[in-house]
Scaffold this active site. Structure first.
Site, PDB file in Angstrom:
ATOM      1  N   ARG A   3       0.753  -1.154   0.089  1.00  0.00           N
ATOM      2  CA  ARG A   3       0.130   0.138  -0.116  1.00  0.00           C
ATOM      3  C   ARG A   3       0.933   1.316   0.109  1.00  0.00           C
ATOM      4  O   ARG A   3       0.421   2.209   0.746  1.00  0.00           O
ATOM      5  CB  ARG A   3      -1.018   0.135   1.181  1.00  0.00           C
ATOM      6  CG  ARG A   3      -1.921  -1.060   1.289  1.00  0.00           C
ATOM      7  CD  ARG A   3      -2.914  -1.084  -0.117  1.00  0.00           C
ATOM      8  NE  ARG A   3      -3.494  -2.129   0.007  1.00  0.00           N
ATOM      9  CZ  ARG A   3      -3.313  -3.403  -0.559  1.00  0.00           C
ATOM     10  NH1 ARG A   3      -2.238  -3.474  -1.121  1.00  0.00           N
ATOM     11  NH2 ARG A   3      -3.831  -4.462  -0.402  1.00  0.00           N
ATOM     12  N   SER A  61     -10.565  -0.485   3.615  1.00  0.00           N
ATOM     13  CA  SER A  61      -9.741  -0.674   5.009  1.00  0.00           C
ATOM     14  C   SER A  61      -9.181   0.755   5.532  1.00  0.00           C
ATOM     15  O   SER A  61      -8.660   1.382   4.511  1.00  0.00           O
ATOM     16  CB  SER A  61      -8.615  -1.459   4.742  1.00  0.00           C
ATOM     17  OG  SER A  61      -9.171  -2.615   4.403  1.00  0.00           O
ATOM     18  N   GLU A  89      -4.212   3.859   6.308  1.00  0.00           N
ATOM     19  CA  GLU A  89      -4.167   3.591   4.855  1.00  0.00           C
ATOM     20  C   GLU A  89      -5.050   4.803   4.269  1.00  0.00           C
ATOM     21  O   GLU A  89      -4.584   5.254   3.108  1.00  0.00           O
ATOM     22  CB  GLU A  89      -4.977   2.200   4.468  1.00  0.00           C
ATOM     23  CG  GLU A  89      -4.746   1.941   3.228  1.00  0.00           C
ATOM     24  CD  GLU A  89      -5.076   0.616   2.596  1.00  0.00           C
ATOM     25  OE1 GLU A  89      -5.299  -0.331   3.585  1.00  0.00           O
ATOM     26  OE2 GLU A  89      -6.026   0.548   1.404  1.00  0.00           O
TER      27      GLU A  89
END
Ligand SMILES: Cc1cc2nc3c(=O)[nH]c(=O)nc-3n(C[C@H](O)[C@H](O)[C@H](O)COP(=O)(O)OP(=O)(O)OC[C@H]3O[C@@H](n4cnc5c(N)ncnc54)[C@H](O)[C@@H]3O)c2cc1C
Length: 319
Positions: free
Chosen positions: A161, A212, A303
Site C-alpha cells: 500500500r 480498509s 491507509e
C-alpha cells in the site's frame, strides 16, 4: 484555459461523503491542463490537492484551503499485451476492458473503487495481488519543475500500500504502462466476475467508507501471530496480521462515535452511518488506535489519506 470554481463542497466527491469545501476546484483532462492548474495554485500561493475517485480520502470538516485538481484524463491505448492508460481511468472499467481483450494480470483487483492514478499511488491490491506488479512504467508530473518523468517499476518504490508517489506528493501520476499476459477473454472475464462476486458477498461495497481504514500491521510478537493463525486457520503473510482481526479482538466491532461506526461486517471498515463529520471519524479512529495498542500491543497506521487537516499532506489521523 481551464475554469476554477470556488467554495465547492468536497463530500460528494468522496466515498465517505464527508468533508467541507475546497477554496478552488478544477478538473484537468490533460497534462497541459494539470500544469495550468498547478501554476494557478502557485500564483495564488496556495497548496494543491489531487482528487481521483475519492475512495481513499477523509476530508476535514473545514474543507481544503487550496486548489483541488480533479483528474479527468481518461485515454487508453493498447498495443499487444501492453496498455497505456491515463490516471483518470476508472480502475474496474479498465479491468473489464482487459478481459474483452483477453489480457490477464489484473483480475484480482476488480471491484477496487477509484481511478488508475490513485491505485498506482497507493499500490492498491487485493487477494494477494497489487497494481505495482503490472505497472512497468509510471509517468508522473513533478509539481515543482512541471517536468514529465517516466519511472520504471524498480524506481517506483512499490511496497505494501505504498509507492514513491505516496511518499512524495509532488509526484502526480498521469499515466501508467501496464504489461499483462495473453489469456482467453472468457477465462479472464470469469475471474474478474468471480472477484467482484466475492466482494459483493461481503456486502461492503455499498457502505460509506474508504475500504480498509488502517493498514495491516507487521507484528513481531510470536504469541500474537500464533493466536491469529489458530483463530483464523490462516498463515500470516509477510508477518502482517489483518488490522480488522486486531480491531475485532479488541472488542471494537459496532463501536460508535456519533454517526461514525466500526462496521459490524468488517472491523477495519470505519463507516459513515448517516451524517458523520470528519471530527467523528477522527475521534473514532483515535479510539480504535488506542484500544488496539492497549489490548494487543500493536500500533495501527492509517491507509486512508487525510486532506485539509492542519499539517499539509498529513497521512495520519491527527492525534
Ligand atoms: C468499498 C471500498 C473497498 C476498497 N477496497 C480496496 C481494496 O481491496 N484494496 C485497496 O488497495 N484499496 C481499496 N479501497 C481503497 C481505494 O479504493 C483505493 O485506495 C483506490 O486505489 C484509491 O483511488 P482513488 O482514485 O479513489 O484515490 P483518491 O481517494 O481520490 O485519492 C487518494 C490519495 O491519492 C492521491 N491521488 C489520487 N490520484 C493521484 C494521482 N494520479 N497522483 C498522485 N496522487 C494521487 C490523493 O491526493 C489522495 O491523497 C477500497 C475503498 C472502498 C470505498
Amino acid at each position: 484555459m481551464i475554469a476554477f470554481q470556488e467554495h465547492v463542497p468536497l463530500a460528494p466527491f468522496t466515498s465517505l461523503k464527508i468533508g467541507g469545501p475546497a477554496r478552488f476546484f478544477t478538473t484537468a483532462a490533460s497534462v497541459t491542463e494539470l500544469r495550468e492548474a498547478l501554476l494557478f495554485a502557485r500564483e495564488k500561493g496556495l497548496p494543491f490537492g489531487i482528487l481521483g475517485g475519492g475512495s481513499n480520502l477523509l476530508v476535514s470538516d473545514d474543507g481544503f484551503r487550496g486548489v483541488i485538481i480533479r483528474l479527468q484524463m481518461e485515454g487508453v491505448r493498447r498495443s499487444g499485451c501492453e496498455i497505456e492508460a491515463e490516471a483518470g481511468v476508472d480502475l474496474t472499467g479498465l479491468i473489464y476492458r482487459t478481459a474483452d481483450w483477453g489480457l490477464s494480470g489484473m483480475e484480482s483487483l476488480a471491484g477496487i473503487p477509484g481511478l488508475l492514478g490513485g491505485a498506482v499511488r497507493g499500490n492498491a491490491g487485493a487477494y494477494g495481488s497489487c497494481i505495482g506488479e503490472v505497472a512497468a512504467t509510471v509517468f508522473a508530473l513533478h509539481a515543482e519543475s512541471l517536468a514529465l518523468l517516466a519511472l520504471e517499476r524498480e524506481d517506483c518504490g512499490f511496497s505494501y500500500r505504498s509507492s514513491r508517489f505516496k511518499l512524495d506528493p509532488r509526484l502526480i501520476v498521469v499515466s501508467a504502462l501496464l504489461v499483462l499476459s495473453k489469456g482467453e477473454p472468457e477465462a479472464v472475464r470469469h475471474k474478474v466476475e468471480g472477484t467482484i462476486a466475492k466482494r459483493t458477498a461481503r456486502h461492503l461495497q455499498c457502505e460509506k467508507s474508504v475500504g480498509s481504514f488502517f493498514m495491516n500491521p507487521v507484528v513481531t510478537d510470536p504469541e500474537l501471530i500464533r493466536r491469529f493463525e489458530t483463530d483464523q486457520q490462516l498463515r500470516c503473510r509477510e508477518s502482517r496480521i489483518p488490522a480488522g482481526w486486531l480491531i475485532d479482538q479488541s472488542g471494537l466491532r459496532n463501536t460508535r462515535v456519533g454517526a461514525a461506526m466500526v462496521s459490524a461486517l468488517h472491523a477495519n471498515y470505519l463507516i459513515n452511518t448517516g451524517e458523520a463529520s470528519a471530527d467523528e471519524m477522527i475521534r473514532l479512529a483515535r479510539l480504535v488506535k488506542s484500544r488496539v495498542r492497549d489490548a494487543m500491543g500493536v500500533q495501527l497506521q492509517e491507509e486512508v489519506s487525510c486532506l485539509g487537516f492542519p499539517a499539509p499532506e498529513q497521512q495520519e489521523v491527527p492525534r
